[in-house]
Design a protein around this motif. Structure first.
Motif, PDB file in Angstrom:
ATOM      1  N   ILE A  38       0.892  -1.197  -0.018  1.00 23.90           N
ATOM      2  CA  ILE A  38       0.112   0.148  -0.154  1.00 23.90           C
ATOM      3  C   ILE A  38       0.988   1.301   0.053  1.00 23.90           C
ATOM      4  O   ILE A  38       0.482   2.347  -0.832  1.00 23.90           O
ATOM      5  N   ASN A  39       1.872   1.200   0.864  1.00 26.99           N
ATOM      6  CA  ASN A  39       2.955   2.357   0.818  1.00 26.99           C
ATOM      7  C   ASN A  39       3.351   2.680  -0.709  1.00 26.99           C
ATOM      8  O   ASN A  39       3.743   3.613  -1.009  1.00 26.99           O
ATOM      9  N   ALA A  40       3.587   1.469  -1.291  1.00 30.44           N
ATOM     10  CA  ALA A  40       4.383   1.676  -2.660  1.00 30.44           C
ATOM     11  C   ALA A  40       3.374   2.492  -3.538  1.00 30.44           C
ATOM     12  O   ALA A  40       3.693   3.054  -4.451  1.00 30.44           O
ATOM     13  N   SER A  41       2.153   1.899  -3.529  1.00 29.95           N
ATOM     14  CA  SER A  41       0.991   2.590  -4.403  1.00 29.95           C
ATOM     15  C   SER A  41       0.909   3.843  -4.250  1.00 29.95           C
ATOM     16  O   SER A  41       0.617   4.561  -4.907  1.00 29.95           O
ATOM     17  N   ILE A  42       0.915   4.279  -2.774  1.00 31.15           N
ATOM     18  CA  ILE A  42       0.854   5.852  -2.240  1.00 31.15           C
ATOM     19  C   ILE A  42       1.908   6.548  -2.747  1.00 31.15           C
ATOM     20  O   ILE A  42       1.656   7.520  -3.409  1.00 31.15           O
ATOM     21  N   LEU A  43       3.073   5.906  -2.638  1.00 30.09           N
ATOM     22  CA  LEU A  43       4.417   6.762  -3.517  1.00 30.09           C
ATOM     23  C   LEU A  43       4.103   6.729  -4.791  1.00 30.09           C
ATOM     24  O   LEU A  43       4.581   8.135  -5.242  1.00 30.09           O
ATOM     25  N   ALA A  44       3.746   5.944  -5.698  1.00 26.46           N
ATOM     26  CA  ALA A  44       3.679   5.915  -6.992  1.00 26.46           C
ATOM     27  C   ALA A  44       2.568   7.040  -7.191  1.00 26.46           C
ATOM     28  O   ALA A  44       2.844   7.703  -8.147  1.00 26.46           O
ATOM     29  N   ALA A  45       1.385   6.961  -6.555  1.00 30.42           N
ATOM     30  CA  ALA A  45       0.317   7.893  -6.841  1.00 30.42           C
ATOM     31  C   ALA A  45       0.726   9.398  -6.804  1.00 30.42           C
ATOM     32  O   ALA A  45       0.436  10.401  -7.418  1.00 30.42           O
ATOM     33  N   GLY A  46       1.481   9.525  -5.491  1.00 32.56           N
ATOM     34  CA  GLY A  46       1.880  11.040  -5.249  1.00 32.56           C
ATOM     35  C   GLY A  46       2.939  11.326  -6.033  1.00 32.56           C
ATOM     36  O   GLY A  46       2.914  12.692  -6.721  1.00 32.56           O
ATOM     37  N   ALA A  47       3.810  10.536  -6.571  1.00 32.15           N
ATOM     38  CA  ALA A  47       4.984  11.035  -7.711  1.00 32.15           C
ATOM     39  C   ALA A  47       4.446  11.225  -8.957  1.00 32.15           C
ATOM     40  O   ALA A  47       4.607  12.160  -9.547  1.00 32.15           O
ATOM     41  N   MET A  48       3.295  10.445  -9.378  1.00 29.84           N
ATOM     42  CA  MET A  48       2.517  10.622 -10.612  1.00 29.84           C
ATOM     43  C   MET A  48       1.839  11.884 -10.588  1.00 29.84           C
ATOM     44  O   MET A  48       1.986  12.720 -11.448  1.00 29.84           O
ATOM     45  N   TRP A  49       1.026  12.264  -9.455  1.00 31.21           N
ATOM     46  CA  TRP A  49       0.424  13.330  -9.354  1.00 31.21           C
ATOM     47  C   TRP A  49       1.252  14.766  -9.290  1.00 31.21           C
ATOM     48  O   TRP A  49       1.011  15.517  -9.913  1.00 31.21           O
ATOM     49  N   ALA A  50       2.409  14.635  -8.656  1.00 28.30           N
ATOM     50  CA  ALA A  50       3.387  15.665  -8.642  1.00 28.30           C
ATOM     51  C   ALA A  50       3.877  16.075 -10.007  1.00 28.30           C
ATOM     52  O   ALA A  50       4.090  17.165 -10.133  1.00 28.30           O
ATOM     53  N   TYR A  51       4.184  14.933 -10.674  1.00 23.60           N
ATOM     54  CA  TYR A  51       4.759  15.102 -11.922  1.00 23.60           C
ATOM     55  C   TYR A  51       3.950  15.673 -13.098  1.00 23.60           C
ATOM     56  O   TYR A  51       4.031  16.523 -13.835  1.00 23.60           O
ATOM     57  N   ALA A  52       2.595  15.049 -13.048  1.00 23.88           N
ATOM     58  CA  ALA A  52       1.500  15.545 -13.952  1.00 23.88           C
ATOM     59  C   ALA A  52       0.905  17.003 -13.466  1.00 23.88           C
ATOM     60  O   ALA A  52       0.593  17.627 -14.528  1.00 23.88           O
ATOM     61  N   ALA A  53       0.626  17.274 -12.162  1.00 22.34           N
ATOM     62  CA  ALA A  53      -0.079  18.510 -11.895  1.00 22.34           C
ATOM     63  C   ALA A  53       0.864  19.638 -11.463  1.00 22.34           C
ATOM     64  O   ALA A  53       0.543  20.379 -10.751  1.00 22.34           O
ATOM     65  N   GLY A  54       2.248  19.147 -11.388  1.00 20.74           N
ATOM     66  CA  GLY A  54       3.156  20.426 -11.046  1.00 20.74           C
ATOM     67  C   GLY A  54       3.266  20.558  -9.456  1.00 20.74           C
ATOM     68  O   GLY A  54       3.527  21.609  -9.206  1.00 20.74           O
TER      69      GLY A  54
END
Length: 101
Positions: A38-54
């Motif tokens: 679950i931590n890995a999926s949260i990290l991936a989602a947060g990284a994708m959000w930061a990359y996509a939404a600035g």
């Protein structure tokens, strides 16, 4: 930091979590493996959000909400494990023949 290294770390955490959840017999170690996944999926989602939404705050708030839900899930899971141990005296999965009865 770019997206690639964060996704590699998330994939590594997820792999370690899968191995931990599938290779262990102790309820606590299985729960730890699930929490790593679950931590890995949260990290991936947060990284994708930061990359996509600035780096907008909405993504960070979503990660905080997910972590809060994960903490509640872990507390309920450990309460269930403690309840099973008190009733059945089972601390590993092989000691439970069936859950009903």
């Amino acid at each position: 930091m770019s997206l690639g290294p964060l996704l590699v770390v998330a994939a590594g955490l997820f792999g370690i979590g899968v191995y931990g959840a599938l290779s262990q017999q102790s309820f606590v170690m299985i729960m730890m493996g699930l929490e790593l996944m679950i931590n890995a999926s949260i990290l991936a989602a947060g990284a994708m959000w930061a990359y996509a939404a600035g780096g907008t705050p909405q993504g960070q708030m979503l990660v905080v909400v997910f972590m809060t839900v994960m903490a509640v899930e872990a507390a309920l899971g450990f309460a269930l494990v403690i309840g099973i141990y008190r009733v059945r005296k089972a601390d590993i999965t092989e000691k439970l023949k069936k859950l009903r009865g």
